[in-house]
Design a protein around this motif. Structure first.
Motif, mmCIF file in Angstrom:
data_model
loop_
_atom_site.group_PDB
_atom_site.id
_atom_site.type_symbol
_atom_site.label_atom_id
_atom_site.label_comp_id
_atom_site.label_asym_id
_atom_site.label_seq_id
_atom_site.Cartn_x
_atom_site.Cartn_y
_atom_site.Cartn_z
ATOM 1 N N VAL A 241 0.841 -1.196 0.000
ATOM 2 C CA VAL A 241 0.000 0.000 0.000
ATOM 3 C C VAL A 241 0.876 1.246 0.000
ATOM 4 O O VAL A 241 0.607 2.220 -0.702
ATOM 5 C CB VAL A 241 -0.926 0.009 1.234
ATOM 6 N N GLN A 242 1.948 1.214 0.786
ATOM 7 C CA GLN A 242 2.894 2.326 0.878
ATOM 8 C C GLN A 242 4.256 1.761 1.237
ATOM 9 O O GLN A 242 4.376 0.876 2.087
ATOM 10 C CB GLN A 242 2.470 3.327 1.953
ATOM 11 N N VAL A 243 5.301 2.243 0.569
ATOM 12 C CA VAL A 243 6.680 1.893 0.926
ATOM 13 C C VAL A 243 7.489 3.180 0.877
ATOM 14 O O VAL A 243 7.503 3.872 -0.145
ATOM 15 C CB VAL A 243 7.284 0.845 -0.039
ATOM 16 N N SER A 244 8.166 3.512 1.977
ATOM 17 C CA SER A 244 8.832 4.815 2.068
ATOM 18 C C SER A 244 10.142 4.704 2.843
ATOM 19 O O SER A 244 10.265 3.902 3.776
ATOM 20 C CB SER A 244 7.935 5.837 2.797
ATOM 21 N N TRP A 245 11.102 5.541 2.431
ATOM 22 C CA TRP A 245 12.271 5.799 3.262
ATOM 23 C C TRP A 245 11.878 6.847 4.285
ATOM 24 O O TRP A 245 11.313 7.884 3.933
ATOM 25 C CB TRP A 245 13.435 6.324 2.441
#
Length: 264
Positions: A241-245
């Motif tokens: 759904v969401q992948v973030s640094w």
């Protein structure tokens, strides 16, 4: 899971849930993977607690974690030692998996080989969690062997790991510091992904930790690629759904990577 020598992991912390708790397959799972650099930087514990308070991860996969570190409130799990450092004060360093849900079991898989043949081994921590629909979730928290430009050592470490979890057919997350700084090393990781039917979930904007750029002549000789990230998350049985640094967290030489996942 294939039979073989199962190495114990050390319990740490206290999850906010009871031992009967399970993951809800109708809700998202949030995981953060972070190499905390042996707690050498000021503020790691404060940033880790802030991350838990603000981001609400269900799972934390930490590398270069020390057994004596302060565990964020509401989290618990296991520590798997790779080696002991120090001369007078021997500190257990390795990987640590924390969760808001109590794991049903966990064990360590330590590499048979060592960095540069005589330095430290590396460890993976395999943890299992109940799912409310009767399945199990498996999380593999990995720190990959480094310094070998051929990727052969890393490939052997990952092949042994794949054999140990190959009979598990349920939802699977493999996260950690893979030390993927050139093509052959990434090939070894992709072989693991293929063997376990995994898909990498990638951040939607630039960031993260890449390798330290060596001199140009060395860079050419070892095939070093400074744009390649070291920290990665692979999944099976989930959709990202969401992948973030999380670039706001700076108390390590690595940047945490967060993934919010839906069950499939």
């Amino acid at each position: 899971m294939r039979s073989g020598r199962s190495e114990s992991a050390t319990p740490v912390g206290a999850p906010k849930g009871s031992s009967d708790d399970a993951f809800d397959p109708s809700s998202e799972v949030c995981i953060v993977s972070w190499n905390v650099h042996k707690l050498l930087h000021d503020g790691v514990h404060d940033e880790l607690q802030d991350l838990v308070d603000l981001r609400g991860p269900h799972l934390l996969a930490l590398q270069e974690a020390r057994l004596e570190m302060t565990i964020p409130s509401g989290m618990g799990g296991h520590h798997a030692r790779s080696f002991r450092s120090g001369i007078l004060e021997r500190r257990a360093e390795g990987v640590m998996t924390l969760s808001s849900v109590s794991p049903s079991r966990a064990h360590r898989i330590r590499s048979k080989e060592r960095e540069l043949l005589f330095l430290t081994p590396k460890a993976a921590l395999v943890s299992f969690f109940r799912v409310a629909d009767g399945r199990e979730l498996c999380l593999v928290n990995l720190h990959g062997l480094n310094f070998d430009p051929t990727g052969a050592q890393l490939a052997r470490q990952l092949k042994a790991l794949a054999l140990r979890v190959s009979e598990f057919t349920g939802p699977l997350i493999v996260a950690g510091d893979f030390n993927t700084w050139n093509g052959p090393r990434m090939d070894a990781v992709e072989a693991l992904s293929d063997a376990l039917d995994l898909e990498e979930v990638k951040p939607d904007y630039p960031g993260g930790k890449t390798g330290n750029v060596p001199a140009a002549v060395v860079r050419r000789a070892i095939g070093f690629r400074p744009e390649m990230h070291l920290d990665r998350i692979f999944v099976r049985g989930f959709r990202a759904v969401q992948v973030s640094w999380m670039m706001e967290y700076q108390a390590s030489d690595h940047i945490p990577i967060l993934a919010r996942l839906e069950w499939t």
